[in-house]
Design an enzyme around this catalytic site. Sequence first.
Site, mmCIF file in Angstrom:
data_model
loop_
_atom_site.group_PDB
_atom_site.id
_atom_site.type_symbol
_atom_site.label_atom_id
_atom_site.label_comp_id
_atom_site.label_asym_id
_atom_site.label_seq_id
_atom_site.Cartn_x
_atom_site.Cartn_y
_atom_site.Cartn_z
ATOM 1 N N VAL A 48 50.956 50.086 55.901
ATOM 2 C CA VAL A 48 49.927 50.681 57.230
ATOM 3 C C VAL A 48 48.783 51.276 56.775
ATOM 4 C CG1 VAL A 48 52.272 50.765 58.365
ATOM 5 C CG2 VAL A 48 51.442 52.779 56.858
ATOM 6 N N HIS A 81 40.876 41.059 43.056
ATOM 7 C CA HIS A 81 41.642 42.161 43.633
ATOM 8 C C HIS A 81 40.675 43.481 43.281
ATOM 9 C CE1 HIS A 81 43.762 41.072 39.884
ATOM 10 N NE2 HIS A 81 43.019 42.210 39.489
ATOM 11 N N THR A 82 41.010 44.420 44.164
ATOM 12 C CA THR A 82 40.398 45.617 44.245
ATOM 13 C C THR A 82 41.062 46.764 43.849
ATOM 14 O OG1 THR A 82 38.889 44.795 46.082
ATOM 15 C CG2 THR A 82 38.758 47.224 45.602
ATOM 16 N N THR A 124 35.400 28.015 45.830
ATOM 17 C CA THR A 124 34.899 29.350 45.449
ATOM 18 C C THR A 124 33.842 29.063 44.569
ATOM 19 O OG1 THR A 124 36.347 29.848 43.678
ATOM 20 C CG2 THR A 124 37.024 30.771 45.781
ATOM 21 N N LYS A 134 46.825 46.009 46.552
ATOM 22 C CA LYS A 134 47.538 47.353 46.625
ATOM 23 C C LYS A 134 48.867 47.182 46.225
ATOM 24 C CE LYS A 134 49.733 49.992 50.117
ATOM 25 N NZ LYS A 134 49.862 50.526 51.496
ATOM 26 N N ASP A 143 44.748 36.656 50.176
ATOM 27 C CA ASP A 143 44.124 37.625 50.683
ATOM 28 C C ASP A 143 45.138 38.254 51.929
ATOM 29 O OD1 ASP A 143 41.650 36.739 49.457
ATOM 30 O OD2 ASP A 143 41.504 35.240 51.101
ATOM 31 N N ASN A 188 38.753 32.517 40.945
ATOM 32 C CA ASN A 188 38.763 32.415 42.546
ATOM 33 C C ASN A 188 39.658 33.533 42.842
ATOM 34 O OD1 ASN A 188 40.887 31.328 41.076
ATOM 35 N ND2 ASN A 188 41.251 29.510 42.384
HETATM 36 P P1 IMP Z 1 39.025 26.875 44.660
HETATM 37 O O1 IMP Z 1 40.258 27.469 44.331
HETATM 38 O O2 IMP Z 1 37.785 27.473 44.226
HETATM 39 O O3 IMP Z 1 39.203 25.507 44.192
HETATM 40 O O4 IMP Z 1 38.937 26.708 46.283
HETATM 41 C C1 IMP Z 1 40.169 25.869 46.766
HETATM 42 C C2 IMP Z 1 40.325 26.553 48.238
HETATM 43 O O5 IMP Z 1 41.065 27.606 48.042
HETATM 44 C C3 IMP Z 1 38.985 27.027 48.882
HETATM 45 O O6 IMP Z 1 39.388 26.859 50.388
HETATM 46 C C4 IMP Z 1 38.900 28.529 48.935
HETATM 47 O O7 IMP Z 1 38.306 29.324 49.926
HETATM 48 C C5 IMP Z 1 40.673 28.847 48.684
HETATM 49 N N1 IMP Z 1 40.649 30.025 47.783
HETATM 50 C C6 IMP Z 1 40.541 30.040 46.559
HETATM 51 N N2 IMP Z 1 40.980 31.146 46.100
HETATM 52 C C7 IMP Z 1 41.172 31.905 47.120
HETATM 53 C C8 IMP Z 1 41.652 33.491 47.219
HETATM 54 O O8 IMP Z 1 41.812 34.262 46.230
HETATM 55 N N3 IMP Z 1 42.128 33.621 48.439
HETATM 56 C C9 IMP Z 1 41.651 32.930 49.430
HETATM 57 N N4 IMP Z 1 41.356 31.748 49.477
HETATM 58 C C10 IMP Z 1 41.094 30.973 48.149
#
Ligand code: IMP
Length: 513
Positions: free
Chosen positions: A503, A52-53, A142, A29, A24, A49
Amino acid sequence: MKEKINAFLKDVMTLAVVCYQFGDTGKGKLVDLFSSWADIIARGTGGANAGHTICLRGKEYIFNLLPSGILKDSEGKLNIMGSGMVISLIKLSRELRLVHENGYTTNNLKISHRAKLVLPFHIIVDRLKELSLCKGDKIGTTGKGITPAYLSHYAREGVVMNDLLNPDIFVEKVRKMANEAIEMASKAKRDDFFKIMVSPDLDNGIFYHPKKLIDVDMVIKKYLGYAKDIARYICDTDSIMRNSVGKSKILLEGAQGVLLSIDYGTYPYVTSSDSSAEGLAKGVGLKHSDIDLELGLIKGFYMTRVGCGPFTSEAGGEESAELCNNVFKPEEFRREEEAIIEKFFKNGNSVSELMVGRLLRISGGEYGATTKRPRRIGWLDLPLLRYVMEVTGNKNLVLTKLDVLNVLNQIGGEPLRVCYKYRYEGEKPYNYGEVIVKKGQVIKVAIPDPKFLEQCEPIYDSFEVWSEDISKIDSSDHLPINLKILLIYLKRETGANIRILSVGREADQTIFM
Ligand code: IMP
């Protein structure tokens, strides 16, 4: 902007954009920006999991699976979903529909014949398992079936895209795979199970069977139905990639972040793929050495984490983690938080660390693109960054979301803090290979073990935030002095080569250094 990008990537043919924190960091972007330069845009790890926007012609599109160049398909750009990905066909078919309904094409989309399938069983097992864990053991996944899908692969029981082209093989494998999910379902609370089954990720309940619990025949029927639509995309993408190195401009689009990597992250609070550039290269059939430039993204002087796991520099510490990890109605939480902030500004209350975190969350829009969950907020953690730079061997950094920090000025110039080292406070010494860390010892490079990190106290440097609006600055010469000081500090503390500052959300709010 095009000229600036071309000048920046003058000698580069293969570029990798990877997050160096917990995901994140505004990869969307950057990847979108570079997709105008690239001939090929490829994803190689993770699945739905990630999120992106993309904003195009005044409309926002959120994709979890399709690579970021997908809306540039008609320009002849190849979008590749690599063999390292885990793909739910329910989600994929929805994303393809969204693209087509908005008048875009997908003629140059290619999906690896060895990409792994996320089947409904994986999503069910992911969610039931997470529900069954005690509070302290939860990962906060997720719920997209990521770990169970990779587990099927490593247990040598997985189903891959190519199986869809051979229905008999597909049916045989799917029937074998169903048992674990059915067994777990039979032991789960009916209410929990039912709630999972009716979720959109499981096509709103069509796989529910009142007697057998999971309707395996329906899974087969649905997936073979999707296969008819996607068969034309399935091919050997690894060989396309290998043959394109050095000939076409390739953009490798990372997912998650190095600190969530199964191999380098804060294990077990990680995802199940290697989200470093190394894993990304492998996930598209390339070698790490094929990458000419790796850009490591970090947020400009704050940090976020979603889900459970250690976060030494979290603003508001455990209180923040508790707050963010016990949200069941994310959209409601966001509205409540906005009301709290509004009231805060009216009343001019004193600022707690938790409140600073809330302010940064609101200001940076730090709510998950995939799950809508509030992201935990903290200060930039240099021991973790030094660790990531050490294991990746890369110094090229991009600082994103720098404009978000302006909010600290709105609350009377609250100082910005940077965690530059830890003090180990564990009563028992911590053994790390041949190294023994003792109570009171100061650490400059993090050890990614949560058991260690939980016993570390952050030590901060404080800085004054700039008061100028930086969102319109287009050259590093015009940066406010307070920001220049921070950049020099970051370079000195980590040896980073800062290549880009972001920015604002728009493409032209990007400063190439
Ligand atoms: P999983 O990938 O769904 O198995 O989640 C495992 C861990 O990775 C959890 O803490 C999720 O919140 C984190 N996670 C998975 N994908 C992302 C992402 O794209 N951004 C931020 N955290 C993620």
